[in-house]
Enzyme design. Structure first.
Site, PDB file in Angstrom:
ATOM      1  N   LYS A   1      -4.612  -8.207  -0.099  1.00 59.26           N
ATOM      2  CA  LYS A   1      -4.819  -9.442  -0.617  1.00 59.26           C
ATOM      3  C   LYS A   1      -5.328  -9.983   0.961  1.00 59.26           C
ATOM      4  O   LYS A   1      -4.685 -10.334   1.434  1.00 59.26           O
ATOM      5  CB  LYS A   1      -3.814 -10.188  -1.262  1.00 59.26           C
ATOM      6  CG  LYS A   1      -4.715 -11.568  -2.033  1.00 59.26           C
ATOM      7  CD  LYS A   1      -3.055 -12.245  -2.305  1.00 59.26           C
ATOM      8  CE  LYS A   1      -3.752 -12.998  -2.961  1.00 59.26           C
ATOM      9  NZ  LYS A   1      -2.513 -14.145  -4.091  1.00 59.26           N
TER      10      LYS A   1
ATOM     11  N   MET B   1       4.755   1.167 -14.477  1.00 65.05           N
ATOM     12  CA  MET B   1       4.820   0.408 -13.122  1.00 65.05           C
ATOM     13  C   MET B   1       6.292  -0.794 -12.915  1.00 65.05           C
ATOM     14  O   MET B   1       6.482  -1.456 -13.800  1.00 65.05           O
ATOM     15  CB  MET B   1       3.910   0.189 -12.592  1.00 65.05           C
ATOM     16  CG  MET B   1       3.528  -0.368 -11.521  1.00 65.05           C
ATOM     17  SD  MET B   1       4.174  -2.552 -11.503  1.00 65.05           S
ATOM     18  CE  MET B   1       2.559  -3.735 -11.073  1.00 65.05           C
TER      19      MET B   1
ATOM     20  N   HIS C   1       8.602  -6.807 -11.523  1.00 68.64           N
ATOM     21  CA  HIS C   1       9.016  -6.602 -10.557  1.00 68.64           C
ATOM     22  C   HIS C   1      10.519  -6.701 -10.906  1.00 68.64           C
ATOM     23  O   HIS C   1      11.025  -7.203 -11.649  1.00 68.64           O
ATOM     24  CB  HIS C   1       9.033  -8.392  -9.705  1.00 68.64           C
ATOM     25  CG  HIS C   1       7.461  -8.618  -9.412  1.00 68.64           C
ATOM     26  ND1 HIS C   1       6.328  -9.279 -10.423  1.00 68.64           N
ATOM     27  CD2 HIS C   1       6.984  -8.332  -8.235  1.00 68.64           C
ATOM     28  CE1 HIS C   1       5.206  -9.391  -9.233  1.00 68.64           C
ATOM     29  NE2 HIS C   1       5.786  -8.385  -8.028  1.00 68.64           N
TER      30      HIS C   1
ATOM     31  N   ASP D   1      -3.565  -7.677 -14.153  1.00 71.28           N
ATOM     32  CA  ASP D   1      -2.782  -9.077 -13.889  1.00 71.28           C
ATOM     33  C   ASP D   1      -3.254 -10.470 -13.535  1.00 71.28           C
ATOM     34  O   ASP D   1      -4.136 -10.945 -12.178  1.00 71.28           O
ATOM     35  CB  ASP D   1      -2.619  -8.775 -12.312  1.00 71.28           C
ATOM     36  CG  ASP D   1      -1.644  -9.469 -10.356  1.00 71.28           C
ATOM     37  OD1 ASP D   1      -0.820 -10.228 -11.101  1.00 71.28           O
ATOM     38  OD2 ASP D   1      -1.415  -9.238  -9.783  1.00 71.28           O
TER      39      ASP D   1
ATOM     40  N   ASP E   1      11.607  -9.993 -11.713  1.00 69.68           N
ATOM     41  CA  ASP E   1      11.006 -10.817 -12.918  1.00 69.68           C
ATOM     42  C   ASP E   1      12.368 -10.818 -14.496  1.00 69.68           C
ATOM     43  O   ASP E   1      12.368 -11.206 -15.165  1.00 69.68           O
ATOM     44  CB  ASP E   1       9.988  -9.742 -13.575  1.00 69.68           C
ATOM     45  CG  ASP E   1       8.871 -10.233 -12.285  1.00 69.68           C
ATOM     46  OD1 ASP E   1       8.905 -11.632 -12.069  1.00 69.68           O
ATOM     47  OD2 ASP E   1       8.009  -9.604 -12.633  1.00 69.68           O
TER      48      ASP E   1
ATOM     49  N   GLU F   1      -1.347  -2.630  -2.045  1.00 73.18           N
ATOM     50  CA  GLU F   1      -2.397  -3.911  -2.924  1.00 73.18           C
ATOM     51  C   GLU F   1      -2.662  -4.310  -2.088  1.00 73.18           C
ATOM     52  O   GLU F   1      -1.727  -4.930  -1.814  1.00 73.18           O
ATOM     53  CB  GLU F   1      -1.671  -4.247  -4.519  1.00 73.18           C
ATOM     54  CG  GLU F   1      -2.382  -5.314  -4.847  1.00 73.18           C
ATOM     55  CD  GLU F   1      -1.727  -6.172  -5.646  1.00 73.18           C
ATOM     56  OE1 GLU F   1      -0.700  -5.605  -7.059  1.00 73.18           O
ATOM     57  OE2 GLU F   1      -2.097  -7.047  -6.392  1.00 73.18           O
TER      58      GLU F   1
ATOM     59  N   HIS G   1      -8.310 -10.907  -5.486  1.00 75.34           N
ATOM     60  CA  HIS G   1      -8.114 -10.296  -4.267  1.00 75.34           C
ATOM     61  C   HIS G   1      -9.314  -9.390  -3.178  1.00 75.34           C
ATOM     62  O   HIS G   1      -9.736 -10.010  -2.309  1.00 75.34           O
ATOM     63  CB  HIS G   1      -7.520  -9.106  -4.357  1.00 75.34           C
ATOM     64  CG  HIS G   1      -6.133  -9.749  -4.524  1.00 75.34           C
ATOM     65  ND1 HIS G   1      -4.383  -9.150  -4.475  1.00 75.34           N
ATOM     66  CD2 HIS G   1      -5.467 -10.855  -5.309  1.00 75.34           C
ATOM     67  CE1 HIS G   1      -4.038  -9.817  -4.754  1.00 75.34           C
ATOM     68  NE2 HIS G   1      -4.256 -10.699  -5.528  1.00 75.34           N
TER      69      HIS G   1
ATOM     70  N   ASP H   1      -6.503 -15.627 -10.198  1.00 79.93           N
ATOM     71  CA  ASP H   1      -5.730 -14.709 -11.573  1.00 79.93           C
ATOM     72  C   ASP H   1      -6.419 -15.218 -12.568  1.00 79.93           C
ATOM     73  O   ASP H   1      -5.547 -14.758 -14.040  1.00 79.93           O
ATOM     74  CB  ASP H   1      -4.116 -14.908 -10.863  1.00 79.93           C
ATOM     75  CG  ASP H   1      -4.024 -13.799 -10.153  1.00 79.93           C
ATOM     76  OD1 ASP H   1      -5.047 -13.172  -9.821  1.00 79.93           O
ATOM     77  OD2 ASP H   1      -3.067 -14.519  -9.469  1.00 79.93           O
TER      78      ASP H   1
ATOM     79  N   GLU I   1      -6.919  -5.452  -6.796  1.00 73.82           N
ATOM     80  CA  GLU I   1      -7.168  -6.534  -7.295  1.00 73.82           C
ATOM     81  C   GLU I   1      -8.561  -7.039  -7.010  1.00 73.82           C
ATOM     82  O   GLU I   1      -8.856  -7.399  -6.374  1.00 73.82           O
ATOM     83  CB  GLU I   1      -6.388  -7.382  -6.944  1.00 73.82           C
ATOM     84  CG  GLU I   1      -6.655  -8.247  -8.338  1.00 73.82           C
ATOM     85  CD  GLU I   1      -5.142  -9.574  -8.339  1.00 73.82           C
ATOM     86  OE1 GLU I   1      -3.902  -8.878  -8.560  1.00 73.82           O
ATOM     87  OE2 GLU I   1      -5.336 -10.441  -7.991  1.00 73.82           O
TER      88      GLU I   1
ATOM     89  N   ASP J   1      -5.366  -3.243 -10.541  1.00 72.23           N
ATOM     90  CA  ASP J   1      -4.831  -5.377 -10.969  1.00 72.23           C
ATOM     91  C   ASP J   1      -6.576  -5.892 -11.843  1.00 72.23           C
ATOM     92  O   ASP J   1      -7.542  -5.825 -10.666  1.00 72.23           O
ATOM     93  CB  ASP J   1      -4.483  -5.557 -10.057  1.00 72.23           C
ATOM     94  CG  ASP J   1      -3.060  -5.536 -10.013  1.00 72.23           C
ATOM     95  OD1 ASP J   1      -2.668  -4.948 -11.547  1.00 72.23           O
ATOM     96  OD2 ASP J   1      -2.216  -6.500  -8.701  1.00 72.23           O
TER      97      ASP J   1
ATOM     98  N   ASP K   1      -6.544 -18.610  -5.024  1.00 69.55           N
ATOM     99  CA  ASP K   1      -6.249 -17.157  -5.806  1.00 69.55           C
ATOM    100  C   ASP K   1      -5.796 -17.222  -7.605  1.00 69.55           C
ATOM    101  O   ASP K   1      -4.914 -18.279  -8.249  1.00 69.55           O
ATOM    102  CB  ASP K   1      -4.944 -16.855  -5.477  1.00 69.55           C
ATOM    103  CG  ASP K   1      -4.022 -14.963  -6.135  1.00 69.55           C
ATOM    104  OD1 ASP K   1      -5.330 -14.868  -6.839  1.00 69.55           O
ATOM    105  OD2 ASP K   1      -3.334 -15.502  -5.923  1.00 69.55           O
TER     106      ASP K   1
HETATM  107  C1  GLT Z   1       2.043 -11.890  -7.792  1.00 70.59           C
HETATM  108  C2  GLT Z   1       0.784 -11.191  -6.964  1.00 70.59           C
HETATM  109  C3  GLT Z   1      -0.083  -9.948  -7.588  1.00 70.59           C
HETATM  110  C4  GLT Z   1       0.947  -8.812  -7.124  1.00 70.59           C
HETATM  111  C5  GLT Z   1       1.582  -8.457  -7.950  1.00 70.59           C
HETATM  112  C6  GLT Z   1       2.380  -7.901  -7.877  1.00 70.59           C
HETATM  113  S1  GLT Z   1       2.481 -10.373  -7.835  1.00 70.59           S
HETATM  114  O1  GLT Z   1       1.614 -12.165  -8.715  1.00 70.59           O
HETATM  115  O2  GLT Z   1      -0.270 -12.301  -6.903  1.00 70.59           O
HETATM  116  O3  GLT Z   1      -1.529  -9.722  -7.214  1.00 70.59           O
HETATM  117  O4  GLT Z   1       0.395  -7.988  -7.801  1.00 70.59           O
HETATM  118  O5  GLT Z   1       3.626  -7.725  -6.868  1.00 70.59           O
HETATM  119 MN    MN Z   2      -2.262  -7.712  -8.403  1.00 69.49          MN
HETATM  120 MN    MN Z   3      -3.931 -11.618  -7.583  1.00 72.36          MN
END
Ligand code: GLT
Ligand code: MN
Ligand code: MN
Length: 388
Positions: free
Chosen positions: A184, A89, A55, A288, A58, A182, A221, A258, A218, A246, A256
């Site tokens: 979510k 990216m 980002h 991600d 970041d 993306e 998500h 991750d 993702e 992702d 969430d």
């Molecule tokens: C954040 C989010 C991710 C996205 C990122 C891109 S930022 O961590 O949870 O799923 O892919 O903006």
């Molecule tokens: Mn993501």
């Molecule tokens: Mn996520």
């Protein structure tokens, strides 16, 4: 047999925010020190990643001075040159700063919407400087807690206007970037617009330049929405819209998470890898995800290595599935076609329709056929468990 070492051809990438995650959560302070972007590049080089994504903030803090910015860019470029890592990216942080508390492109405040466009154009310039070919849009705050607060149709229109504006900006600058949207369903907002990859695919077709825009699905998500991720990815691939992905993992029904790729749902991770590999997906395989809060930076490396290693093991399992004589014989039998229905297949014609309406089907026989799916799935499970 492969040794599961990541190579450039696998295009394994990580965001600065993933290996740079310091272990903060809503209930607890960071458990790891903050590393500078260039330090994270060296860490990724050490574990064998192909690329690093970021980002805007970041890399360059939102309030950095010009001198700070110049130093960060210098250090980051040196780390990229030293490690050979690419920046495939880039994306914009449109969710952290309080200015975006009600969203960015869908905020009810026109100044916030304009600021979001300005910030994104600057971030696109930064991505272009590093050769990023994919630009991701994750609208984490583009939603509501209460639908009393925003008009959902107006929000779609605002999102479209922003995408159309930014597509033309990229064309105007001659960057040749593609956008990947993306989805979510929720978190951090109560509900987020365009909540699944399917919603995004439909939205893209309403844009002025749909050919420039695809999706970045993702795992976590779609699982948060209770959906089959592999099916969503397949639909995007079939439509030529899988521009980025992702990878991570997530228990159904949870926040969430991750997690490291393949940590929770190994079997669905297998079918995902098989789908990507069988269909020769050649985009980035972006992780991600982040390490558990319990880890130090050695644990972060374990996490990153684990993401790539699990992918490569599952890739080998997919090859094994495709070569397993018993599995393939079952699939051939399941999909057998004696040609008896050929006359009714394909494009419509009045004659074909009339002929098909005249066929006498043995419905009882059709329903009585055993499909052998139990056997096929058990063979798949045994293959994954390593006993085949
Ligand atoms: C954040 C989010 C991710 C996205 C990122 C891109 S930022 O961590 O949870 O799923 O892919 O903006
Ligand atoms: Mn993501
Ligand atoms: Mn996520």
């Amino acid at each position: 047999m492969s040794n599961y070492e990541p190579k450039a051809e696998h295009k394994f990438t990580f965001g600065l925010w993933t290996v740079g995650n310091v272990g903060r959560d809503p209930f607890g302070a960071p458990t790891r020190a903050t590393l500078a972007p260039h330090e994270l590049v060296y860490l990724l080089g050490e574990v064998g990643a192909y690329g690093v994504n970021f980002h805007d903030n970041d890399l360059i803090p939102i309030d950095a001075t010009t001198a700070e910015r110049d130093q960060i860019l210098k250090d980051f470029k040196k780390a990229l040159a030293d490690t050979g890592l690419k920046v495939p990216m880039a994306t914009t942080n449109l969710f952290y700063d309080p200015a975006f508390k009600d969203g960015a492109f869908t905020s009810n405040d026109p100044r916030v919407r304009a600021y979001a466009l300005q910030k994104t154009m600057n971030a696109i310039d930064l991505g272009a400087e590093f050769g990023a070919e994919i630009y991701v849009f994750w609208g984490g705050r583009e939603g509501t807690e209460s639908d009393a607060t925003k008009d959902p149709i107006e929000s779609i229109k605002r999102s479209r206007e922003a995408m159309n504006f930014l597509c033309e900006y990229v064309q105007d600058k001659g960057y040749g970037m593609k956008f990947a949207l993306e989805a979510k369903p929720n978190e951090p907002r109560g509900d987020i617009y365009n909540s699944t990859t399917g919603h995004m695919l439909a939205f893209i077709e309403t844009l002025d330049h749909p050919e420039m825009v695809g999706v970045n699905p993702e795992v976590a998500h779609e699982h948060m929405a209770g959906l089959n991720f592999t099916h969503g990815v397949a639909q995007a691939m079939e439509a030529g819209k899988l521009f980025h992905i992702d990878l991570n993992d997530q228990a159904f029904g949870r926040y969430d998470q991750d997690f490291r790729f393949g940590m929770v749902n190994l079997k669905s991770a297998f079918f995902l890898v098989k789908l990507l590999e069988d269909n020769k997906y050649d985009g980035n395989r972006h992780y991600d995800a982040h390490a558990f809060r319990t880890e130090d930076y050695e644990g972060v490396k374990d996490f990153a290595r684990g993401c790539m290693r699990t992918y490569l093991i599952l890739k080998e399992k997919a090859e094994q599935f495709n070569q397993d004589a018993e599995i393939q014989a079952l699939l051939a039998e399941i999909n057998a076609d004696d040609g008896a229905m050929d006359a009714y297949k394909g494009a419509y014609s009045a004659d074909k329709a009339a002929a098909l309406k005249a066929v006498d089907f043995d419905r009882a026989a059709l329903g009585a056929r055993g499909m052998k799916y139990e056997r096929l799935d058990q063979l798949t499970v045994e293959l994954l468990l390593g006993v085949r």
